[in-house]
Design an enzyme around this catalytic site. Structure first.
Site, PDB file in Angstrom:
ATOM      1  N   CYS A 170       1.401  -1.384  15.639  1.00  0.00           N
ATOM      2  CA  CYS A 170       1.354  -1.141  14.202  1.00  0.00           C
ATOM      3  C   CYS A 170       0.632  -2.271  13.488  1.00  0.00           C
ATOM      4  O   CYS A 170       0.987  -3.446  13.652  1.00  0.00           O
ATOM      5  CB  CYS A 170       2.780  -1.013  13.662  1.00  0.00           C
ATOM      6  SG  CYS A 170       2.879  -0.754  11.881  1.00  0.00           S
TER       7      CYS A 170
ATOM      8  N   GLU B 214      10.565  -2.181   7.054  1.00  0.00           N
ATOM      9  CA  GLU B 214      11.682  -1.456   7.657  1.00  0.00           C
ATOM     10  C   GLU B 214      12.715  -1.187   6.561  1.00  0.00           C
ATOM     11  O   GLU B 214      13.383  -2.104   6.081  1.00  0.00           O
ATOM     12  CB  GLU B 214      12.304  -2.302   8.781  1.00  0.00           C
ATOM     13  CG  GLU B 214      13.673  -1.862   9.262  1.00  0.00           C
ATOM     14  CD  GLU B 214      13.745  -0.407   9.711  1.00  0.00           C
ATOM     15  OE1 GLU B 214      14.510   0.375   9.087  1.00  0.00           O
ATOM     16  OE2 GLU B 214      13.044  -0.046  10.675  1.00  0.00           O
TER      17      GLU B 214
ATOM     18  N   CYS C 272      -1.079   6.580   9.712  1.00  0.00           N
ATOM     19  CA  CYS C 272       0.175   6.002  10.185  1.00  0.00           C
ATOM     20  C   CYS C 272      -0.074   4.740  11.004  1.00  0.00           C
ATOM     21  O   CYS C 272      -0.880   4.736  11.932  1.00  0.00           O
ATOM     22  CB  CYS C 272       0.911   7.035  11.042  1.00  0.00           C
ATOM     23  SG  CYS C 272       2.467   6.464  11.715  1.00  0.00           S
TER      24      CYS C 272
ATOM     25  N   SER D 168      12.275   6.521   7.543  1.00  0.00           N
ATOM     26  CA  SER D 168      11.874   6.213   8.921  1.00  0.00           C
ATOM     27  C   SER D 168      12.362   4.821   9.291  1.00  0.00           C
ATOM     28  O   SER D 168      12.097   3.848   8.578  1.00  0.00           O
ATOM     29  CB  SER D 168      10.355   6.288   9.055  1.00  0.00           C
ATOM     30  OG  SER D 168       9.955   5.902  10.369  1.00  0.00           O
TER      31      SER D 168
ATOM     32  N   CYS E   2       6.085  -4.573  15.654  1.00  0.00           N
ATOM     33  CA  CYS E   2       5.781  -3.515  16.628  1.00  0.00           C
ATOM     34  C   CYS E   2       4.320  -3.660  17.038  1.00  0.00           C
ATOM     35  O   CYS E   2       3.429  -3.724  16.185  1.00  0.00           O
ATOM     36  CB  CYS E   2       6.056  -2.145  16.022  1.00  0.00           C
ATOM     37  SG  CYS E   2       7.793  -1.890  15.582  1.00  0.00           S
TER      38      CYS E   2
ATOM     39  N   SER F  59      11.426   5.788  14.750  1.00  0.00           N
ATOM     40  CA  SER F  59      10.232   5.355  15.491  1.00  0.00           C
ATOM     41  C   SER F  59      10.654   5.064  16.923  1.00  0.00           C
ATOM     42  O   SER F  59      11.123   3.964  17.232  1.00  0.00           O
ATOM     43  CB  SER F  59       9.641   4.098  14.837  1.00  0.00           C
ATOM     44  OG  SER F  59       9.159   4.383  13.546  1.00  0.00           O
TER      45      SER F  59
ATOM     46  N   GLU G 131       0.834  -1.202   0.000  1.00  0.00           N
ATOM     47  CA  GLU G 131       0.000   0.000   0.000  1.00  0.00           C
ATOM     48  C   GLU G 131       0.866   1.249   0.000  1.00  0.00           C
ATOM     49  O   GLU G 131       1.930   1.294   0.625  1.00  0.00           O
ATOM     50  CB  GLU G 131      -0.958  -0.025   1.189  1.00  0.00           C
ATOM     51  CG  GLU G 131      -1.994  -1.135   1.041  1.00  0.00           C
ATOM     52  CD  GLU G 131      -3.045  -1.149   2.136  1.00  0.00           C
ATOM     53  OE1 GLU G 131      -4.204  -1.498   1.828  1.00  0.00           O
ATOM     54  OE2 GLU G 131      -2.725  -0.842   3.290  1.00  0.00           O
TER      55      GLU G 131
ATOM     56  N   CYS H  95       6.430  -7.028   7.225  1.00  0.00           N
ATOM     57  CA  CYS H  95       7.458  -6.440   8.080  1.00  0.00           C
ATOM     58  C   CYS H  95       7.955  -7.500   9.053  1.00  0.00           C
ATOM     59  O   CYS H  95       7.195  -8.374   9.465  1.00  0.00           O
ATOM     60  CB  CYS H  95       6.890  -5.236   8.835  1.00  0.00           C
ATOM     61  SG  CYS H  95       8.147  -4.228   9.666  1.00  0.00           S
TER      62      CYS H  95
ATOM     63  N   CYS I 108       3.858   8.511   0.804  1.00  0.00           N
ATOM     64  CA  CYS I 108       4.366   7.530   1.757  1.00  0.00           C
ATOM     65  C   CYS I 108       4.506   6.202   1.033  1.00  0.00           C
ATOM     66  O   CYS I 108       3.503   5.621   0.596  1.00  0.00           O
ATOM     67  CB  CYS I 108       3.413   7.414   2.942  1.00  0.00           C
ATOM     68  SG  CYS I 108       3.894   6.188   4.174  1.00  0.00           S
TER      69      CYS I 108
ATOM     70  N   HIS J 214       8.977   6.143  20.393  1.00  0.00           N
ATOM     71  CA  HIS J 214       7.743   5.668  21.031  1.00  0.00           C
ATOM     72  C   HIS J 214       7.812   5.314  22.514  1.00  0.00           C
ATOM     73  O   HIS J 214       6.768   4.992  23.097  1.00  0.00           O
ATOM     74  CB  HIS J 214       7.164   4.471  20.280  1.00  0.00           C
ATOM     75  CG  HIS J 214       7.016   4.684  18.811  1.00  0.00           C
ATOM     76  ND1 HIS J 214       6.379   5.796  18.279  1.00  0.00           N
ATOM     77  CD2 HIS J 214       7.439   3.952  17.748  1.00  0.00           C
ATOM     78  CE1 HIS J 214       6.406   5.713  16.953  1.00  0.00           C
ATOM     79  NE2 HIS J 214       7.043   4.624  16.610  1.00  0.00           N
TER      80      HIS J 214
END
Length: 395
Positions: free
Chosen positions: A144, A197, A370, A228, A141, A250, A117, A137, A130, A252
């Site tokens: 996410c 990532e 996000c 990122s 996380c 990232s 996407e 991934c 983006c 957090h």
């Protein structure tokens, strides 16, 4: 950028006309050096190769052309030669959703039938695209949605660059020969914040960004590109030296105990190790500052003490802190912090001398915000195998 010149007729090929193994070679995503090598290997005389790269590059990345026959400043037999051996291929646009706020989410199919996407966010003075670097991934996380999808594979440089080209197709941004020059850039910024990532796919991301940053094509400066990362420490210095784009982290959490749960890669490279590496990045990349991304999770990482600890941790690093209200998705284990709590957190950071913008959620109605991206292929697979239901309303 000048318009195409008259045809050049002296195109003498020195090698047998032999197709590459596996079919045609895709020119999209090749750096200038790689394209030159590919043309020479196919039979383009070495003394002509640099000029040919410049001509083809302009057609692909300035004019957006996908058909060699249109490249009128190349001789007809050379165009036929290129068409026999090469292709100009971008990912397939499967579907597009448009949010009430103008955000566009593209579902894109790549080789092997996999899907990723891509999100375009229009703003008053810029448009941010983006893009994704992996299918799925590895990082898991916990806040996410993309992290709930297992890694399928890395994207190629062609598939990364192709996302930018596909968005420009949809936005009608390619210039038209003979039309008045229009300096408006609809895709003015690119952020590697989609699926995956980026630093676990370093070589392809680096090569793709070389293409995107090239001054005779898509021409996005390195200060218009933000990568990122969740904190893949060994690749951070390489990013500064070999890409030189802006860096977002990232982050957090302000303790290893909490970050281990939110961003499990922290168990490998903890907060202290990560920050020690980040201190050198602005100098190595000639960047003004690093962006720390901080998703606001109710009762998890949003206390006043967290804010004060964050300020202490990043002291000495040129930085801004992007506060991200948690974008909830079906089955998410967290809740968004109350707005008053987010503002209080931001105020502490601001008073300590750091910019602390609160990111406005965009595209939530189409699950484009996000942390919400997850391919339709994965959702359908889970539905079919009975592992779960597809999320309503998108990714």
């Amino acid at each position: 950028m000048t318009e195409p010149t008259a045809p050049i007729t002296q195109d003498v090929l020195t090698l047998p006309r032999k197709l590459p193994e596996g079919g045609k070679t895709n020119l999209v995503g090749l750096t200038r050096e790689q394209m030159r090598d590919a043309l020479i290997a196919a039979g383009t005389p070495e003394r002509q190769a640099k000029m040919r790269v410049g001509q083809i590059w302009q057609w692909i990345y300035h004019w957006g052309v996908r058909d060699f026959a249109v490249m009128t400043n190349l001789a007809k037999d050379y165009r036929a030669f290129l068409d026999e051996r090469f292709e100009i291929a971008v990912p397939e646009l499967v579907s597009k959703q448009v949010s009430a706020d103008g955000t566009r989410k593209y579902l894109v199919r790549i080789a092997g039938g996999h899907e990723v996407e891509v999100v375009y966010i229009p703003e008053e003075n810029r448009g941010t695209l983006c893009i994704s670097s992996q299918v799925g991934c590895t990082l898991t996380c916990s806040f996410c949605h993309t992290g709930t999808q297992k890694l399928v594979r890395n994207l190629t440089a062609a598939e990364i660059v192709g996302q930018v080209m596909l968005a420009r197709d949809d936005l009608g941004e390619w210039p038209v020969p003979g039309a008045p020059k229009d300096e408006t850039r609809l895709v003015s910024n690119v952020v590697l914040m989609g699926m995956g990532e980026p630093l676990y796919n370093f070589d392809n991301v680096r090569d793709a960004m070389k293409v995107v940053m090239d001054h005779e094509g898509l021409t996005l400066s390195r200060r218009r590109i933000t990568l990122s990362t969740s904190g893949i420490v060994p690749e951070i210095a390489k990013t500064a030296e070999e890409i030189g784009c802006l860096l977002a982290v990232s982050f957090h959490a302000t303790t290893d105990e909490v970050r281990d749960k939110l961003v499990p890669v922290n168990k490998k490279w903890n907060i202290e190790t990560l920050l020690n590496t980040l201190r050198d990045y602005p100098r190595l990349s000639n960047s003004e500052r690093i962006t720390f991304e901080y998703v606001m999770l109710k009762g998890v990482n949003d206390s006043d003490e967290d804010a004060r600890r964050l300020v202490r941790l990043i002291r000495g690093i040129p930085a801004k802190i992007n506060l991200i209200p948690f974008n909830e998705w079906p089955g998410a284990p967290y809740q968004r912090s109350d707005w008053e709590r987010i503002e209080a957190f931001a105020d502490i950071i601001y008073k300590a001398g750091y910019a602390s913008p609160i990111r406005t959620p965009r595209g939530e109605d189409i699950m484009a915000a996000c942390g919400q991206l997850k391919s339709a292929t994965e959702r359908a697979r889970r539905e079919k195998t009975g592992l779960g239901k597809a999320a309503p309303g998108g990714a």
